[in-house]
Design an enzyme around this catalytic site. Structure first.
Site, PDB file in Angstrom:
ATOM      1  N   ARG A  51       7.528 -40.333  19.592  1.00 52.70           N
ATOM      2  CA  ARG A  51       6.705 -41.122  18.659  1.00 52.70           C
ATOM      3  C   ARG A  51       5.707 -41.993  19.430  1.00 52.70           C
ATOM      4  O   ARG A  51       4.587 -42.182  18.992  1.00 52.70           O
ATOM      5  CB  ARG A  51       7.594 -41.964  17.744  1.00 52.70           C
ATOM      6  CG  ARG A  51       6.816 -42.579  16.587  1.00 52.70           C
ATOM      7  CD  ARG A  51       7.730 -43.195  15.548  1.00 52.70           C
ATOM      8  NE  ARG A  51       8.506 -44.291  16.106  1.00 52.70           N
ATOM      9  CZ  ARG A  51       9.506 -44.912  15.474  1.00 52.70           C
ATOM     10  NH1 ARG A  51       9.847 -44.522  14.253  1.00 52.70           N
ATOM     11  NH2 ARG A  51      10.158 -45.893  16.027  1.00 52.70           N
ATOM     12  N   LYS A 103       3.049 -46.204  15.461  1.00 48.70           N
ATOM     13  CA  LYS A 103       3.585 -47.549  15.696  1.00 48.70           C
ATOM     14  C   LYS A 103       2.613 -48.334  16.576  1.00 48.70           C
ATOM     15  O   LYS A 103       2.802 -48.461  17.785  1.00 48.70           O
ATOM     16  CB  LYS A 103       4.978 -47.440  16.335  1.00 48.70           C
ATOM     17  CG  LYS A 103       5.849 -48.668  16.080  1.00 48.70           C
ATOM     18  CD  LYS A 103       7.304 -48.334  16.315  1.00 48.70           C
ATOM     19  CE  LYS A 103       8.190 -49.541  16.350  1.00 48.70           C
ATOM     20  NZ  LYS A 103       8.263 -50.288  15.099  1.00 48.70           N
ATOM     21  N   GLU A 128       6.480 -48.509   2.126  1.00 51.77           N
ATOM     22  CA  GLU A 128       7.661 -48.946   2.884  1.00 51.77           C
ATOM     23  C   GLU A 128       7.689 -50.463   2.967  1.00 51.77           C
ATOM     24  O   GLU A 128       6.780 -51.133   2.481  1.00 51.77           O
ATOM     25  CB  GLU A 128       7.685 -48.320   4.280  1.00 51.77           C
ATOM     26  CG  GLU A 128       6.548 -48.765   5.175  1.00 51.77           C
ATOM     27  CD  GLU A 128       6.678 -48.223   6.590  1.00 51.77           C
ATOM     28  OE1 GLU A 128       7.797 -48.081   7.106  1.00 51.77           O
ATOM     29  OE2 GLU A 128       5.620 -47.952   7.195  1.00 51.77           O
TER      30      GLU A 128
HETATM   31  N1  PLP Z   1       8.791 -48.806   9.384  1.00 53.46           N
HETATM   32  C1  PLP Z   1       8.216 -49.736  10.161  1.00 53.46           C
HETATM   33  C2  PLP Z   1       6.917 -50.306   9.735  1.00 53.46           C
HETATM   34  C3  PLP Z   1       8.851 -50.126  11.357  1.00 53.46           C
HETATM   35  O1  PLP Z   1       8.304 -51.060  12.129  1.00 53.46           O
HETATM   36  C4  PLP Z   1      10.071 -49.542  11.721  1.00 53.46           C
HETATM   37  C5  PLP Z   1      10.712 -49.876  12.988  1.00 53.46           C
HETATM   38  O2  PLP Z   1      10.560 -49.241  13.967  1.00 53.46           O
HETATM   39  C6  PLP Z   1      10.626 -48.583  10.870  1.00 53.46           C
HETATM   40  C7  PLP Z   1       9.966 -48.243   9.714  1.00 53.46           C
HETATM   41  C8  PLP Z   1      11.910 -47.922  11.213  1.00 53.46           C
HETATM   42  O3  PLP Z   1      11.743 -46.943  12.180  1.00 53.46           O
HETATM   43  P1  PLP Z   1      12.953 -46.546  13.130  1.00 53.46           P
HETATM   44  O4  PLP Z   1      14.062 -46.121  12.235  1.00 53.46           O
HETATM   45  O5  PLP Z   1      12.425 -45.418  13.941  1.00 53.46           O
HETATM   46  O6  PLP Z   1      13.276 -47.755  13.904  1.00 53.46           O
HETATM   47  C1  COI Z   2      12.407 -51.693  14.892  1.00 51.45           C
HETATM   48  O1  COI Z   2      13.118 -51.468  13.920  1.00 51.45           O
HETATM   49  O2  COI Z   2      12.697 -51.339  16.029  1.00 51.45           O
HETATM   50  C2  COI Z   2      11.131 -52.348  14.763  1.00 51.45           C
HETATM   51  O3  COI Z   2      10.319 -52.158  15.585  1.00 51.45           O
HETATM   52  C3  COI Z   2      10.927 -53.207  13.586  1.00 51.45           C
HETATM   53  C4  COI Z   2      10.309 -54.540  13.898  1.00 51.45           C
HETATM   54  C5  COI Z   2      11.159 -55.389  14.787  1.00 51.45           C
HETATM   55  C6  COI Z   2       8.909 -54.412  14.339  1.00 51.45           C
END
Ligand code: PLP
Ligand code: COI
Length: 337
Positions: free
Chosen positions: A80, A183, A219
């Site tokens: 990612r 991200k 989201e």
């Molecule tokens: N959505 C956003 C905007 C986020 O910042 C995060 C965190 O990383 C997620 C979703 C969840 O993603 P993940 O499950 O890969 O941590």
């Molecule tokens: C995560 O879930 O790792 C995130 O990056 C969410 C937030 C702390 C930005």
């Protein structure tokens, strides 16, 4: 090191012993360097500072009952970060370099990995930004890749207790064809004022709608959204949503548990049909949603003050895999040895 109060750690930054850095210069990546400084010496014209050429990741290291340290789907975070960086025209660290840097950062700070069953984890934050100077709007020629770690407690203070969220209608974190699906730091900058407004009104975070029509759920600020009804796990599909690794995992686990999965556009009006709702992400894990407030019509959708049964089953299974208490049938776990 003093013993930390593991059970009461906030989700915040704490200094650890070492971090990892690697520079991209003259069209190639250098070697991984270990640093004990919390600071970077950055060029005043770095594109990461001026033009938002900055992407990051978040994953966790878990200490199991057996004392071993596990990482969850680290390779997916690497991929990612590559997807995010490529879109911003950056040089990106190869998957193997990303994995090596993460393992090294965790290993060097091993005594900061919280004990099993403390409720805390070691949060790993890989970061990549344009470090080379430009004044015109164009990509840098030099990049810095950094990995630091910090022990954290739950993102939402309530842990696995429902939080209330507020639908945001007067700002967007990402444009319909913008950067919501990667991200990049800019998405989070764009979310700060809506989050502040939600918190001012007593909500933990905001729930974003699609930027074009305000008709569909996108989201939450820091996590994906899901709803449960009729033994079905339903999560929005949209170009503006970050493809959450936790959400992907929950979809697979739901199927393993005989729960149907639907990933599709979810209209706001469908909120009233859900039996359970939740946020999911690395930081949020699964955080059940108690109430959703829609300021447009002062409507409140109420999913109760306790986590629902399906969210609870999914939470327990996900945690069990991350900590090594359940078999890792999907091959998601790697070890820091
Ligand atoms: N959505 C956003 C905007 C986020 O910042 C995060 C965190 O990383 C997620 C979703 C969840 O993603 P993940 O499950 O890969 O941590
Ligand atoms: C995560 O879930 O790792 C995130 O990056 C969410 C937030 C702390 C930005």
């Amino acid at each position: 090191m003093e013993l930390l109060d593991w059970k009461n750690l906030p989700f915040g930054y704490m200094k650890t012993d070492y971090n990892i850095r690697c520079q991209f210069k003259n069209n190639e990546w250098g070697s991984l360097e270990v640093s004990s400084s919390e600071y970077l010496n950055v060029h005043i014209a770095a594109t990461g500072l001026h033009y938002g050429q900055e992407v990051f990741e978040g994953l966790k290291a878990y200490r199991g009952r057996d004392g071993k340290i596990r990482l969850f789907r680290c390779r997916d975070n690497a991929q990612r970060m590559i997807d995010s960086g490529v879109y911003l025209q950056m040089a990106v660290p190869p998957v193997e370099m990303f994995e090596e840097a993460v393992v090294k950062a965790v290993k060097l700070n091993e005594h900061f990995v919280p004990p099993y069953e403390s409720g805390a984890t070691l949060y790993v934050r890989p970061l990549l930004f344009g470090s080379g100077a430009q004044v015109g709007v164009k990509p840098a020629k030099e990049y810095l890749f950094v990995v630091f770690v910090t022990p954290v407690g739950p993102y939402f203070k309530t842990g696995f207790k429902p939080v209330d969220v507020m639908i945001t209608r007067d700002s967007d974190r990402a444009a319909p064809l913008g950067t919501g699906n990667i991200k990049v730091g800019g998405n989070y900058a764009a979310s700060l004022s809506a989050a502040a407004e939600a918190q001012r009104l007593g909500y933990s975070t905001c729930l974003y709608l699609d930027a074009k029509e305000k008709k569909y759920i996108d989201e939450c600020g820091p996590a994906n959204f899901f709803g449960i009804k009729n033994n079905t796990y339903i999560t929005p599909a949209s170009h503006s949503i970050l493809p959450s690794i936790t959400n992907k995992s929950l979809m697979a686990l739901a199927e393993d548990l005989g729960i149907k999965v639907e990933r599709r556009p979810v209209e706001v009006t469908e909120l009233e049909t859900f039996e359970e709702a939740g946020e999911c992400g690395t930081a949020a894990v699964i955080t059940p949603v108690g109430k959703i407030f829609d300021p447009q019509n002062n409507r409140i959708y109420d999913y109760g003050s306790e986590a629902g049964p399906v969210s609870t089953r999914l939470y327990s299974l996900l945690r069990a895999i991350q900590y090594g208490d359940a078999e890792d049938t999907h091959g998601w776990v790697s070890f820091v040895e």
